[in-house]
Scaffold this motif. Structure first.
Motif, PDB file in Angstrom:
ATOM      1  N   PHE A 181     -11.862   0.757   6.010  1.00 51.53           N
ATOM      2  CA  PHE A 181     -10.901   1.683   6.611  1.00 51.53           C
ATOM      3  C   PHE A 181      -9.547   1.622   5.912  1.00 51.53           C
ATOM      4  N   VAL A 182      -9.151   0.437   5.450  1.00 52.19           N
ATOM      5  CA  VAL A 182      -7.870   0.311   4.751  1.00 52.19           C
ATOM      6  C   VAL A 182      -7.890   1.068   3.430  1.00 52.19           C
ATOM      7  N   THR A 183      -9.038   1.078   2.757  1.00 51.94           N
ATOM      8  CA  THR A 183      -9.101   1.653   1.406  1.00 51.94           C
ATOM      9  C   THR A 183      -9.640   3.076   1.347  1.00 51.94           C
ATOM     10  N   ARG A 184     -10.399   3.521   2.346  1.00 50.44           N
ATOM     11  CA  ARG A 184     -10.990   4.866   2.271  1.00 50.44           C
ATOM     12  C   ARG A 184      -9.922   5.957   2.327  1.00 50.44           C
ATOM     13  N   GLN A 185      -8.698   5.613   2.721  1.00 43.63           N
ATOM     14  CA  GLN A 185      -7.651   6.618   2.809  1.00 43.63           C
ATOM     15  C   GLN A 185      -7.353   7.261   1.458  1.00 43.63           C
ATOM     16  N   VAL A 186      -7.679   6.593   0.356  1.00 50.29           N
ATOM     17  CA  VAL A 186      -7.428   7.207  -0.948  1.00 50.29           C
ATOM     18  C   VAL A 186      -8.352   8.398  -1.173  1.00 50.29           C
ATOM     19  N   VAL A 187      -9.406   8.519  -0.361  1.00 49.68           N
ATOM     20  CA  VAL A 187     -10.318   9.653  -0.418  1.00 49.68           C
ATOM     21  C   VAL A 187     -10.036  10.643   0.721  1.00 49.68           C
ATOM     22  N   ILE A 188      -9.731  10.124   1.899  1.00 45.51           N
ATOM     23  CA  ILE A 188      -9.656  11.002   3.068  1.00 45.51           C
ATOM     24  C   ILE A 188      -8.244  11.188   3.624  1.00 45.51           C
ATOM     25  N   GLY A 189      -7.224  10.621   2.976  1.00 39.16           N
ATOM     26  CA  GLY A 189      -5.854  10.807   3.436  1.00 39.16           C
ATOM     27  C   GLY A 189      -5.439  12.277   3.374  1.00 39.16           C
ATOM     28  N   ALA A 190      -4.581  12.675   4.318  1.00 41.27           N
ATOM     29  CA  ALA A 190      -4.128  14.068   4.373  1.00 41.27           C
ATOM     30  C   ALA A 190      -2.783  14.270   3.697  1.00 41.27           C
ATOM     31  N   GLY A 191      -2.104  13.181   3.299  1.00 44.71           N
ATOM     32  CA  GLY A 191      -0.810  13.290   2.642  1.00 44.71           C
ATOM     33  C   GLY A 191       0.315  13.522   3.629  1.00 44.71           C
ATOM     34  N   ARG A 192       1.462  12.895   3.353  1.00 43.72           N
ATOM     35  CA  ARG A 192       2.593  13.034   4.270  1.00 43.72           C
ATOM     36  C   ARG A 192       3.915  12.905   3.524  1.00 43.72           C
ATOM     37  N   VAL A 193       4.844  13.801   3.796  1.00 48.70           N
ATOM     38  CA  VAL A 193       6.221  13.679   3.319  1.00 48.70           C
ATOM     39  C   VAL A 193       6.977  12.849   4.343  1.00 48.70           C
ATOM     40  N   GLY A 194       7.447  11.683   3.934  1.00 47.01           N
ATOM     41  CA  GLY A 194       8.157  10.788   4.836  1.00 47.01           C
ATOM     42  C   GLY A 194       7.480   9.447   4.939  1.00 47.01           C
ATOM     43  N   LEU A 195       8.295   8.388   4.994  1.00 48.36           N
ATOM     44  CA  LEU A 195       7.791   7.035   5.122  1.00 48.36           C
ATOM     45  C   LEU A 195       8.358   6.422   6.389  1.00 48.36           C
ATOM     46  N   GLY A 196       7.538   5.661   7.110  1.00 44.01           N
ATOM     47  CA  GLY A 196       7.962   5.093   8.375  1.00 44.01           C
ATOM     48  C   GLY A 196       7.553   5.989   9.532  1.00 44.01           C
ATOM     49  N   MET A 197       7.506   5.415  10.730  1.00 44.89           N
ATOM     50  CA  MET A 197       7.038   6.165  11.887  1.00 44.89           C
ATOM     51  C   MET A 197       7.832   7.442  12.117  1.00 44.89           C
ATOM     52  N   PRO A 286      -4.558  -7.166   6.331  1.00 37.52           N
ATOM     53  CA  PRO A 286      -5.075  -5.801   6.480  1.00 37.52           C
ATOM     54  C   PRO A 286      -4.042  -4.774   6.929  1.00 37.52           C
ATOM     55  N   VAL A 287      -3.234  -5.097   7.933  1.00 42.22           N
ATOM     56  CA  VAL A 287      -2.281  -4.120   8.454  1.00 42.22           C
ATOM     57  C   VAL A 287      -1.245  -3.773   7.398  1.00 42.22           C
ATOM     58  N   GLU A 288      -0.727  -4.789   6.728  1.00 38.35           N
ATOM     59  CA  GLU A 288       0.257  -4.540   5.679  1.00 38.35           C
ATOM     60  C   GLU A 288      -0.356  -3.759   4.521  1.00 38.35           C
ATOM     61  N   GLU A 289      -1.621  -4.072   4.184  1.00 42.10           N
ATOM     62  CA  GLU A 289      -2.275  -3.380   3.071  1.00 42.10           C
ATOM     63  C   GLU A 289      -2.535  -1.909   3.399  1.00 42.10           C
ATOM     64  N   LEU A 290      -2.723  -1.594   4.684  1.00 48.25           N
ATOM     65  CA  LEU A 290      -2.908  -0.198   5.069  1.00 48.25           C
ATOM     66  C   LEU A 290      -1.719   0.631   4.613  1.00 48.25           C
ATOM     67  N   ARG A 291      -0.517   0.106   4.801  1.00 45.71           N
ATOM     68  CA  ARG A 291       0.691   0.825   4.390  1.00 45.71           C
ATOM     69  C   ARG A 291       0.896   0.769   2.885  1.00 45.71           C
ATOM     70  N   ARG A 292       0.595  -0.367   2.279  1.00 44.55           N
ATOM     71  CA  ARG A 292       0.783  -0.498   0.831  1.00 44.55           C
ATOM     72  C   ARG A 292      -0.109   0.473   0.069  1.00 44.55           C
ATOM     73  N   VAL A 293      -1.358   0.572   0.504  1.00 42.64           N
ATOM     74  CA  VAL A 293      -2.278   1.507  -0.159  1.00 42.64           C
ATOM     75  C   VAL A 293      -1.785   2.940   0.022  1.00 42.64           C
ATOM     76  N   SER A 294      -1.310   3.269   1.233  1.00 48.11           N
ATOM     77  CA  SER A 294      -0.857   4.625   1.507  1.00 48.11           C
ATOM     78  C   SER A 294       0.325   5.022   0.633  1.00 48.11           C
ATOM     79  N   ARG A 295       1.160   4.073   0.254  1.00 44.55           N
ATOM     80  CA  ARG A 295       2.371   4.399  -0.502  1.00 44.55           C
ATOM     81  C   ARG A 295       2.197   4.277  -2.014  1.00 44.55           C
ATOM     82  N   ASP A 296       1.001   3.956  -2.450  1.00 42.37           N
ATOM     83  CA  ASP A 296       0.730   3.802  -3.886  1.00 42.37           C
ATOM     84  C   ASP A 296      -0.012   5.022  -4.414  1.00 42.37           C
TER      85      ASP A 296
END
Length: 516
Positions: A181-197, A286-296
Motif C-alpha cells: 500500500f505504501v508503494t502502489r501509490q506510484v501507480v494509482i496516485g491521483a496527484g495533488r497540488v499542495g503538501l500537508g493536510m 511505513p507511515v513516514e515512507e507513505l509521505r516520502r514516496v508521495s513527494r518523490d
C-alpha cells in the motif's frame, strides 16, 4: 470486490449552502427521477465498529430505522445494485459487488454517471423552482468532483473492499500489505497540488491521501487513519469471510489506474491467502515512507526495510510482482498492464501521462511551471480540481480523453450499461433487478437483505452469499414475476425462504413475525 467513493460537492452560485443539505438533494432527486425505490437502508447487519483484532465498539444496541429522504442520511438502492447515499457531508456511491477487477473498474466509473444524473436532476428542479425536500428551498446547481481533499484540511475517502477467507491470519495479511500500500501509490496516485493536510506547503505530490495517515493499523476512517483498516464487517457469512476495507487509495479518474488499483491488490491478497511470504519486505517506517514516496516525483527515493536493505517503490512492487500468480484472463490482463506501466515509470514517469492520473496531472502542472508560473499560483490548484470534475464538458481529464492524450479501457457503452444494469454474476443482480422492477414495494435493503411489501404484509429475504442470487440463479424468477407475491413464491420453489411479517398501519415499520 467493490468500491466506495465519497464525492466532493459544491454550489458555486451559493457557496454557503451546507454540503449535507446539497448531498441530500442530490440523492433524493436522483431517487425521485430515476427509480421508484424509496427504500430505507436496513442497518440490522451493520457493525462498522467491529474490529478484526477481536473487539466491538458498538455505538448502539438497537437497530435504527431511518427515513430514506432524511437530511444527511438519504439513501437509495440503484437499478445496478449499488447504494447511493449521503455519508457525512458527501454524496457517496458504493458500487455493486463484482467478481473481478475489470467489472469493479467499470462499475466504479458508472458511479460518475449516477452522480452526473443527480446533478442534472437537481439543475432541472432548480430551473422549475421546485425543492425535492420538504421545507427547503430549491437546491442551487451542483458541481461534483471525484477527488479526496477540500483544500482546507479535510480528506474524504475512496475506499476499496475485498472479500477474503476468515482463515487468513489478519496480522499476516496486514503486515504483508503495508509495504504494498505504501508503494502502489506510484501507480494509482491521483496527484495533488499542495503538501500537508491543509496544503500549507507549496508543491506537487503523487497521492491525494498520503498526508492523512498517522499510523500503521487503525479502526478509524476519519481521524487517526491507519494504512490498514481493521473494520470487521464482512457483509457476508461472517463465519467464513472477512472484508478488507481499504481506505489508503485515491479516487481515480483514470481507468488504467483504477483497474490496476483493484487488480494488483486482488492478486496480492490471493498470494497472501496462498501462503506466499512477504515478511522480508516490512518497512522500518511505513507511515513516514507513505509521505516520502508521495513527494518523490522522480521515483528514486529508497525506502528503508527492517532487514537493512533500501529499495525504491518500483523495486518493492517488483518483489510483489515476482511472487504472484494469475488465475484467469482478467488477472493476466492486470499483470500485462502492470508490467507496461512500471516499465514506463522506470524510464520516465511522464511517459505514463496517457495512462495514470498523477502523471497526467503533473504533465499539465509542469507545462505551466515551465512557462514561469510559480507552484504557489492559485490557477494550479484550480487545474488540480478541474481535472477531477465529473462533468465531461468541464473536466480536464475528459478533455485529455477527447484529445487522445488519455487512454481509456472500457467503452462508454459498457459504462452506460453498468449504470443501470447490475453485475450478472453476483447477488447485486437480485438487489438491482428487484429494485428496478418492484421499487415501490422495497421497504428496506442492505448488502445482505431486502424487505419487500406485499398485500398481506412484508417479507425479509436474506441474500448473504455473494456469488448466489445472480442472474443465472434467480433471473428467470424475477423476469416471470408480475407481483411481489409471484417473486416470493418463485423463490420458495427453489428453496429460498423469506421471513414474513404482519401488515401494520405504518407501512415502513416491520412488526414481529406471525405467531404460529
Amino acid at each position: 470486490m467493490g468500491t466506495e467513493t465519497e464525492y466532493g460537492i459544491s454550489t458555486p452560485s451559493d457557496p454557503e449552502v451546507s454540503p449535507i443539505l446539497t448531498s441530500t438533494h442530490a440523492v433524493v432527486a436522483y431517487a425521485a427521477m430515476n427509480t421508484g425505490a424509496r427504500s430505507r437502508w436496513d442497518y440490522e447487519e451493520e457493525s462498522p465498529l467491529k474490529d478484526s483484532r477481536g473487539f466491538d465498539l458498538r455505538r448502539y444496541h438497537t437497530v435504527p430505522v431511518v427515513d430514506p429522504d432524511a437530511v444527511g442520511i438519504a439513501n437509495v438502492v440503484t437499478a445496478n445494485g449499488a447504494r447511493f447515499y449521503v455519508d457525512h457531508a458527501h454524496p457517496e456511491y458504493s458500487s455493486p459487488e463484482c467478481s473481478n477487477a475489470w467489472d469493479a473498474m467499470v462499475y466504479d466509473a458508472a458511479g460518475d454517471l449516477v452522480l452526473l444524473r443527480a446533478m442534472d436532476n437537481v439543475a432541472e428542479l432548480h430551473g422549475q423552482g421546485v425543492s425535492i425536500l420538504k421545507n427547503q428551498d430549491p437546491c442551487p446547481p451542483l458541481k461534483i468532483y471525484k477527488n479526496n481533499v477540500d483544500g482546507k484540511g479535510a480528506s474524504y475517502g475512496s475506499h476499496e473492499n475485498y472479500q477474503y477467507s476468515r482463515k487468513t491470519d489478519f496480522d499476516t495479511l496486514a503486515q504483508a500489505l503495508i509495504p504494498f500500500f505504501v508503494t502502489r501509490q506510484v501507480v494509482i496516485g491521483a496527484g495533488r497540488v499542495g503538501l500537508g493536510m491543509e496544503g500549507e506547503e507549496d508543491g506537487f505530490q503523487i497521492s491525494q491521501r498520503a498526508d492523512y495517515f498517522l499510523q500503521e493499523i487503525s479502526l478509524e476512517t476519519t481521524l487517526n487513519r491507519g494504512i490498514i483498516n481493521t473494520r470487521d464487517e464482512p457483509h457476508a457469512n461472517a463465519v467464513h469471510f472477512r472484508r478488507l476495507h481499504t481506505i489508503v487509495g485515491d479516487a481515480n479518474m483514470s481507468q488504467t489506474s483504477n483497474f490496476l488499483k483493484l487488480g494488483m491488490t486482488k492478486l496480492v491478497i490471493d498470494a497472501i491467502e496462498g501462503d506466499v511470504d512477504f515478511s522480508d519486505l516490512r518497512l522500518a517506517e511505513p507511515v513516514e515512507e507513505l509521505r516520502r514516496v508521495s513527494r518523490d516525483l522522480t521515483l528514486t527515493h529508497r525506502l528503508k526495510l527492517r532487514d537493512g536493505r533500501e529499495l525504491t517503490a518500483l523495486e518493492v512492487l517488483a518483489e510483489y510482482r515476482a511472487r504472484i500468480t494469475p488465475v484467469d484472463e482478467v488477472d493476466q490482463r492486470v499483470l500485462d498492464t502492470w508490467d507496461e506501466v512500471v516499465a514506463l515509470l522506470a524510464e520516465d514517469p511522464l511517459k505514463t501521462s496517457h495512462l495514470l492520473d498523477w502523471t497526467a496531472k503533473w504533465a499539465l502542472i509542469k507545462s505551466y511551471l515551465d512557462r514561469g508560473v510559480d507552484i504557489s499560483d492559485a490557477k494550479l490548484k484550480l487545474i488540480d480540481l478541474q481535472y477531477t470534475d465529473i462533468d465531461p464538458a468541464k473536466s480536464l481529464h475528459h478533455a485529455l480523453v477527447r484529445k487522445g492524450r488519455m487512454k481509456t479501457l472500457a467503452t462508454s457503452e459498457e459504462i452506460e450499461r453498468a449504470a443501470t444494469t447490475p453485475p450478472a454474476d453476483s447477488r447485486a443482480w437480485f438487489r438491482g433487478a428487484v429494485s428496478a422492477k418492484f421499487g415501490e414495494n422495497v421497504i428496506a435493503a442492505s448488502w445482505q437483505t431486502m424487505i419487500l411489501r406485499y398485500a398481506e404484509g412484508s417479507a425479509k429475504i436474506g441474500i448473504v452469499t455473494v456469488n448466489e442470487f445472480d442472474r443465472e440463479h434467480v433471473g428467470h424468477i424475477i423476469d416471470a414475476a408480475d407481483t411481489v407475491e409471484d417473486l416470493l413464491a418463485g423463490l420458495e420453489r427453489i428453496g429460498i425462504p423469506a421471513e414474513h411479517y404482519q401488515t401494520h398501519h405504518n407501512k415502513q415499520h416491520i412488526n414481529k413475525p406471525h405467531e404460529h
